[in-house]
Design an enzyme around this catalytic site. Structure first.
Site, PDB file in Angstrom:
ATOM      1  N   ALA A  65       0.862  -1.181   0.000  1.00  0.00           N
ATOM      2  CA  ALA A  65       0.000   0.000   0.000  1.00  0.00           C
ATOM      3  C   ALA A  65       0.899   1.231   0.000  1.00  0.00           C
ATOM      4  O   ALA A  65       2.053   1.166   0.443  1.00  0.00           O
ATOM      5  CB  ALA A  65      -0.889  -0.011   1.230  1.00  0.00           C
ATOM      6  N   GLY A 108       0.603  -5.009   1.011  1.00  0.00           N
ATOM      7  CA  GLY A 108      -0.597  -5.052   0.177  1.00  0.00           C
ATOM      8  C   GLY A 108      -0.346  -5.670  -1.186  1.00  0.00           C
ATOM      9  O   GLY A 108      -1.267  -6.200  -1.815  1.00  0.00           O
ATOM     10  N   GLU A 111      -0.683  -9.263  -0.612  1.00  0.00           N
ATOM     11  CA  GLU A 111      -2.112  -9.526  -0.370  1.00  0.00           C
ATOM     12  C   GLU A 111      -2.907  -9.483  -1.677  1.00  0.00           C
ATOM     13  O   GLU A 111      -3.821 -10.292  -1.877  1.00  0.00           O
ATOM     14  CB  GLU A 111      -2.654  -8.496   0.639  1.00  0.00           C
ATOM     15  CG  GLU A 111      -2.066  -8.714   2.027  1.00  0.00           C
ATOM     16  CD  GLU A 111      -2.343  -7.571   3.001  1.00  0.00           C
ATOM     17  OE1 GLU A 111      -2.153  -6.400   2.611  1.00  0.00           O
ATOM     18  OE2 GLU A 111      -2.754  -7.846   4.138  1.00  0.00           O
ATOM     19  N   GLU A 131       4.623  -5.173   7.135  1.00  0.00           N
ATOM     20  CA  GLU A 131       3.888  -4.081   7.790  1.00  0.00           C
ATOM     21  C   GLU A 131       4.351  -3.834   9.217  1.00  0.00           C
ATOM     22  O   GLU A 131       4.359  -2.703   9.694  1.00  0.00           O
ATOM     23  CB  GLU A 131       2.377  -4.382   7.797  1.00  0.00           C
ATOM     24  CG  GLU A 131       1.700  -4.290   6.452  1.00  0.00           C
ATOM     25  CD  GLU A 131       1.704  -5.594   5.655  1.00  0.00           C
ATOM     26  OE1 GLU A 131       2.557  -6.472   5.926  1.00  0.00           O
ATOM     27  OE2 GLU A 131       0.858  -5.718   4.759  1.00  0.00           O
TER      28      GLU A 131
HETATM   29  C1  HXC Z   1       5.068   4.384  -1.160  1.00  0.00           C
HETATM   30  C2  HXC Z   1       7.003   3.409  -1.949  1.00  0.00           C
HETATM   31  C3  HXC Z   1       6.631   2.162  -1.407  1.00  0.00           C
HETATM   32  C4  HXC Z   1       5.382   2.090  -0.719  1.00  0.00           C
HETATM   33  C5  HXC Z   1       8.536   1.930  -2.359  1.00  0.00           C
HETATM   34  N1  HXC Z   1       8.189   3.216  -2.531  1.00  0.00           N
HETATM   35  N2  HXC Z   1       7.619   1.274  -1.678  1.00  0.00           N
HETATM   36  N3  HXC Z   1       6.223   4.501  -1.825  1.00  0.00           N
HETATM   37  N4  HXC Z   1       4.650   3.231  -0.619  1.00  0.00           N
HETATM   38  N5  HXC Z   1       4.917   0.950  -0.207  1.00  0.00           N
HETATM   39  C6  HXC Z   1       8.929   4.268  -3.216  1.00  0.00           C
HETATM   40  C7  HXC Z   1      10.126   4.732  -2.408  1.00  0.00           C
HETATM   41  O1  HXC Z   1       9.728   5.657  -1.432  1.00  0.00           O
HETATM   42  C8  HXC Z   1      10.983   5.329  -3.472  1.00  0.00           C
HETATM   43  O2  HXC Z   1      10.488   6.613  -3.801  1.00  0.00           O
HETATM   44  C9  HXC Z   1      10.726   4.429  -4.683  1.00  0.00           C
HETATM   45  O3  HXC Z   1       9.486   3.769  -4.420  1.00  0.00           O
HETATM   46  C10 HXC Z   1      11.799   3.374  -4.854  1.00  0.00           C
HETATM   47  O4  HXC Z   1      11.941   2.669  -3.634  1.00  0.00           O
HETATM   48  P1  HXC Z   1      13.347   2.424  -2.912  1.00  0.00           P
HETATM   49  O5  HXC Z   1      13.088   2.147  -1.505  1.00  0.00           O
HETATM   50  O6  HXC Z   1      14.301   3.530  -3.228  1.00  0.00           O
HETATM   51  O7  HXC Z   1      13.846   1.112  -3.681  1.00  0.00           O
HETATM   52  P2  HXC Z   1      14.786  -0.051  -3.132  1.00  0.00           P
HETATM   53  O8  HXC Z   1      15.942   0.533  -2.377  1.00  0.00           O
HETATM   54  O9  HXC Z   1      15.060  -0.915  -4.299  1.00  0.00           O
HETATM   55  O10 HXC Z   1      13.903  -0.861  -2.063  1.00  0.00           O
HETATM   56  C11 HXC Z   1      12.794  -1.562  -2.496  1.00  0.00           C
HETATM   57  C12 HXC Z   1      11.918  -1.966  -1.275  1.00  0.00           C
HETATM   58  C13 HXC Z   1      11.572  -0.722  -0.439  1.00  0.00           C
HETATM   59  C14 HXC Z   1      12.649  -2.996  -0.404  1.00  0.00           C
HETATM   60  C15 HXC Z   1      10.665  -2.629  -1.857  1.00  0.00           C
HETATM   61  O11 HXC Z   1      11.065   0.275  -1.313  1.00  0.00           O
HETATM   62  C16 HXC Z   1      10.552  -0.974   0.623  1.00  0.00           C
HETATM   63  O12 HXC Z   1      10.855  -1.560   1.663  1.00  0.00           O
HETATM   64  N6  HXC Z   1       9.320  -0.514   0.387  1.00  0.00           N
HETATM   65  C17 HXC Z   1       8.242  -0.580   1.373  1.00  0.00           C
HETATM   66  C18 HXC Z   1       7.721  -1.984   1.492  1.00  0.00           C
HETATM   67  C19 HXC Z   1       6.614  -2.067   2.540  1.00  0.00           C
HETATM   68  O13 HXC Z   1       6.843  -1.753   3.694  1.00  0.00           O
HETATM   69  N7  HXC Z   1       5.453  -2.444   2.116  1.00  0.00           N
HETATM   70  C20 HXC Z   1       4.262  -2.568   2.992  1.00  0.00           C
HETATM   71  C21 HXC Z   1       3.507  -1.274   2.942  1.00  0.00           C
HETATM   72  S1  HXC Z   1       2.196  -1.288   4.121  1.00  0.00           S
HETATM   73  P3  HXC Z   1      11.440   7.905  -3.806  1.00  0.00           P
HETATM   74  O14 HXC Z   1      10.493   9.031  -4.057  1.00  0.00           O
HETATM   75  O15 HXC Z   1      12.147   7.947  -2.489  1.00  0.00           O
HETATM   76  O16 HXC Z   1      12.387   7.635  -4.951  1.00  0.00           O
HETATM   77  C22 HXC Z   1       1.001  -2.164   3.393  1.00  0.00           C
HETATM   78  C23 HXC Z   1      -0.274  -2.305   4.212  1.00  0.00           C
HETATM   79  C24 HXC Z   1      -1.308  -3.055   3.432  1.00  0.00           C
HETATM   80  O17 HXC Z   1       1.108  -2.634   2.329  1.00  0.00           O
HETATM   81  C25 HXC Z   1      -2.575  -3.055   4.186  1.00  0.00           C
HETATM   82  C26 HXC Z   1      -3.747  -2.840   3.281  1.00  0.00           C
HETATM   83  C27 HXC Z   1      -3.822  -1.482   2.702  1.00  0.00           C
END
Ligand code: HXC
Length: 256
Positions: A65, A108, A111, A131
């Site tokens: 998400a 997400g 999911e 998460e």
């Molecule tokens: C918003 C995101 C994002 C996310 C990545 N980006 N994941 N933006 N929401 N979930 C953005 C980063 O901020 C960054 O933007 C760009 O995408 C590239 O990501 P990087 O981190 O620079 O890439 P990398 O170093 O290759 O790392 C990849 C990654 C990391 C390991 C996937 O991005 C990461 O850990 N992302 C979050 C994963 C996460 O926590 N997902 C769960 C979300 S909560 P900028 O602008 O800085 O370049 C969820 C709840 C669901 O899903 C519940 C139902 C709704």
């Protein structure tokens, strides 16, 4: 029709949906979920579509998400807006839908993939429910669907530590149906989807419904449901055609 966050293609009877927010690793914001739902509605209403494929990019199916959108959300907003409910459209799809996952399928994103009927993974795929590292837990079915896919021990470890699972592990534990080389992923998914789309559409839809019943009812009820639906299929011309074609040693031509 042009969309902001997804790309849509038709390949004969297969509808292909590509998540397309490359700058955010396909993070799932409300615009994307809304557009996805619009396309699902359209493909489901279209008799010319027999199966769908949902995919992302080489780097990410979806990294979760959109954290930037969620960051300032308050509890009353999540409740009043019924945050997440719009995500359920995918799991209510009646036609078969395959997730083709390369790269990250996190939170997400994982999911969303699990809400499809099965997952084909590229050898680059990485699955996780991270998460907890953000101070929340999975909210779009992760604690429930992952547990049903891989069992309690593995799901608990994944959700409590937030660690990622690679494609080989995901195949070993039954999260994905098959792993293919990344370069072949979309072609392979389209091929599998075409195989499904060439079957009788109502029978494919009923098969999906019956398999899904296994997750929602007792074995005795599920067997009863299956038997009634199976018996009713003898009312379809496709049953006569399928069995006649076998006996006549030719390919069946199912009605659509
Ligand atoms: C918003 C995101 C994002 C996310 C990545 N980006 N994941 N933006 N929401 N979930 C953005 C980063 O901020 C960054 O933007 C760009 O995408 C590239 O990501 P990087 O981190 O620079 O890439 P990398 O170093 O290759 O790392 C990849 C990654 C990391 C390991 C996937 O991005 C990461 O850990 N992302 C979050 C994963 C996460 O926590 N997902 C769960 C979300 S909560 P900028 O602008 O800085 O370049 C969820 C709840 C669901 O899903 C519940 C139902 C709704």
């Amino acid at each position: 029709m042009a969309y902001e966050t997804i790309l849509v293609e038709r390949h004969e009877r297969v509808g292909l949906i590509r998540l397309n927010r490359p700058q955010a690793l396909n993070a799932l914001n409300s615009v994307l979920i809304g557009e996805l739902n619009t396309v699902l509605d359209a493909f489901e209403a279209d008799r010319g579509i027999g199966c769908m494929v949902l995919t992302g990019s080489e780097k990410a199916f979806a990294a979760g998400a959109d954290i930037k959108q969620m960051q300032d959300y308050s509890y009353p907003e999540t409740y009043l807006d019924d945050f997440i409910t719009s995500w359920e459209r995918l799991s209510r799809a009646r036609k078969p839908i395959i997730a083709a996952v390369a790269g990250f399928a996190l939170g997400g994103g994982c999911e969303l993939a699990m809400s499809c009927d099965f997952i084909l993974a590229a050898d680059t795929a990485k699955f996780g429910q991270p998460e907890i590292k953000l101070g929340v837990m999975p909210g779009a079915g992760g604690t429930q669907r992952l547990t049903r896919f891989v069992g309690k021990s593995k799901a608990m470890e994944m959700c409590l530590t937030g660690r990622m699972m690679d494609a080989a592990e995901a195949e070993r534990v039954g999260l994905v149906s098959r792993v293919v080389p990344a370069a072949d992923l979309v072609a392979e998914a389209l091929k599998v989807a075409k195989t499904i789309a060439d079957m009788s559409l109502p029978v494919a839809m009923q098969t999906k419904e019956s398999v899904n019943r296994a997750y929602e009812t007792t074995l005795a009820e599920g067997i009863r449901f299956e038997r009634r639906v199976f018996q009713s299929q003898f009312a379809f011309a496709d049953q006569k055609e399928g069995m006649t074609a076998f006996i006549e040693k030719r390919a069946p031509k199912f009605q659509r």
